[in-house]
Design a protein around this motif. Structure first.
Motif, mmCIF file in Angstrom:
data_model
loop_
_atom_site.group_PDB
_atom_site.id
_atom_site.type_symbol
_atom_site.label_atom_id
_atom_site.label_comp_id
_atom_site.label_asym_id
_atom_site.label_seq_id
_atom_site.Cartn_x
_atom_site.Cartn_y
_atom_site.Cartn_z
ATOM 1 N N LEU A 135 0.828 -1.204 0.000
ATOM 2 C CA LEU A 135 0.000 0.000 0.000
ATOM 3 C C LEU A 135 0.866 1.258 0.000
ATOM 4 O O LEU A 135 0.609 2.214 -0.737
ATOM 5 C CB LEU A 135 -0.926 0.013 1.211
ATOM 6 N N ASP A 138 2.661 1.677 -3.346
ATOM 7 C CA ASP A 138 1.776 1.953 -4.468
ATOM 8 C C ASP A 138 1.252 3.382 -4.472
ATOM 9 O O ASP A 138 0.570 3.796 -5.415
ATOM 10 C CB ASP A 138 0.582 0.985 -4.465
ATOM 11 N N LEU A 139 1.557 4.143 -3.425
ATOM 12 C CA LEU A 139 1.134 5.545 -3.381
ATOM 13 C C LEU A 139 1.820 6.330 -4.494
ATOM 14 O O LEU A 139 2.932 5.990 -4.915
ATOM 15 C CB LEU A 139 1.498 6.170 -2.032
ATOM 16 N N GLN A 143 3.351 11.716 -2.850
ATOM 17 C CA GLN A 143 2.788 11.397 -1.537
ATOM 18 C C GLN A 143 3.758 10.529 -0.749
ATOM 19 O O GLN A 143 3.974 10.737 0.453
ATOM 20 C CB GLN A 143 1.452 10.676 -1.704
ATOM 21 N N LYS A 144 4.345 9.578 -1.426
ATOM 22 C CA LYS A 144 5.287 8.685 -0.763
ATOM 23 C C LYS A 144 6.520 9.456 -0.281
ATOM 24 O O LYS A 144 7.010 9.236 0.833
ATOM 25 C CB LYS A 144 5.696 7.554 -1.723
ATOM 26 N N ARG A 177 -3.441 13.150 1.932
ATOM 27 C CA ARG A 177 -3.955 12.198 0.947
ATOM 28 C C ARG A 177 -3.271 10.842 1.079
ATOM 29 O O ARG A 177 -3.909 9.794 0.923
ATOM 30 C CB ARG A 177 -3.764 12.757 -0.462
ATOM 31 N N GLY A 178 -1.976 10.874 1.346
ATOM 32 C CA GLY A 178 -1.262 9.619 1.531
ATOM 33 C C GLY A 178 -1.796 8.833 2.710
ATOM 34 O O GLY A 178 -2.074 7.631 2.604
ATOM 35 N N LEU A 180 -4.696 9.227 4.155
ATOM 36 C CA LEU A 180 -6.094 8.886 3.906
ATOM 37 C C LEU A 180 -6.203 7.612 3.071
ATOM 38 O O LEU A 180 -7.022 6.732 3.358
ATOM 39 C CB LEU A 180 -6.792 10.046 3.198
ATOM 40 N N SER A 181 -5.360 7.503 2.056
ATOM 41 C CA SER A 181 -5.359 6.301 1.213
ATOM 42 C C SER A 181 -4.986 5.070 2.022
ATOM 43 O O SER A 181 -5.593 4.003 1.861
ATOM 44 C CB SER A 181 -4.376 6.473 0.050
ATOM 45 N N LEU A 182 -4.001 5.222 2.901
ATOM 46 C CA LEU A 182 -3.575 4.089 3.723
ATOM 47 C C LEU A 182 -4.672 3.670 4.688
ATOM 48 O O LEU A 182 -4.951 2.481 4.857
ATOM 49 C CB LEU A 182 -2.304 4.442 4.482
ATOM 50 N N LYS A 184 -7.815 4.046 4.368
ATOM 51 C CA LYS A 184 -8.944 3.490 3.624
ATOM 52 C C LYS A 184 -8.722 2.021 3.271
ATOM 53 O O LYS A 184 -9.646 1.209 3.328
ATOM 54 C CB LYS A 184 -9.159 4.303 2.341
ATOM 55 N N GLU A 185 -7.476 1.672 2.924
ATOM 56 C CA GLU A 185 -7.187 0.330 2.421
ATOM 57 C C GLU A 185 -6.658 -0.626 3.485
ATOM 58 O O GLU A 185 -6.765 -1.835 3.351
ATOM 59 C CB GLU A 185 -6.171 0.407 1.272
#
Length: 201
Positions: A135, A138-139, A143-144, A177-178, A180-182, A184-185
């Motif tokens: 995860l 894949d950002l 963001q990473k 955003r980074g 938030l994506s983490l 979420k998944e």
């Protein structure tokens, strides 16, 4: 600001001030203190280890040559990371990897996040850790990189913004955003933010 962090900043301030006054010992101490961090960051931006080392050497050579004209009040680590990033961007331009640009946003962030094996206690946990690594990796690159600078290198949002040549809100958005994506998944049992804030990620 913690007592330890205050001492670290104070130490850097003293070393930087002494360096500006021509003290070779202070120059050497700063080089030794941050060389590994600069190598790790440089390698995340350029796949050629020897060129990264050359860029770092060039940064410190310039610091010594132009020491009398350096600013007094700098956050040394942020300054060095930014200088290395700019030097690598110029290297890409010179080598025609990227044509007709001097912008540092063309650099691809190559760092791979990984969690230390010490945290992996069983096969199920190992699988979840691998998934978390995936995860993270894949950002989107920016963001990473922002997460890396925040949690691996300990930079503030303001320092990240300056280093990436964006405004404060843009840097904050990259981090938000980074994460938030983490969130979420991520479905694992290891608390994500604990891993991030512990410096493992």
């Amino acid at each position: 600001m913690s007592h330890i962090l205050k001492n670290k900043v104070l130490d850097d301030f003293i070393l930087w001030s002494n360096l500006k006054n021509g003290d070779e010992r202070s120059f050497s101490l700063l080089f030794e203190k941050y060389y590994r961090d600069l190598i790790n960051y440089g390698n995340s931006l350029c796949p050629f280890a020897e060129k990264v080392q050359d860029c770092i050497q060039d940064v410190f050579a310039d610091i010594w040559i132009y020491r009398s004209s350096l600013q007094d009040n700098v956050i040394v680590k942020a300054y060095l990371l930014s200088s290395v990033r700019k030097r690598i961007a110029r290297l890409h331009e010179r080598d025609y990897v990227f044509k007709k640009t001097t912008s540092t946003d063309v650099l691809e962030f190559l760092f791979d996040f990984s969690i230390e094996n010490a945290l992996v206690e069983d096969e199920v946990t190992a699988e979840r850790v691998l998934y978390l690594n995936k995860l993270l990796n894949d950002l989107p690159g920016r963001q990473k990189e922002a997460l890396y600078l925040r949690y691996h290198q300990g930079l503030s949002v303001e320092q990240i913004a300056e280093l990436l040549d964006v405004n404060y809100q843009s840097a904050n958005n990259l981090l938000h955003r980074g994460l938030l994506s983490l969130r979420k998944e991520w479905k694992g049992s290891i608390p994500l933010l604990i891993l991030i804030y512990s410096g493992v990620l």
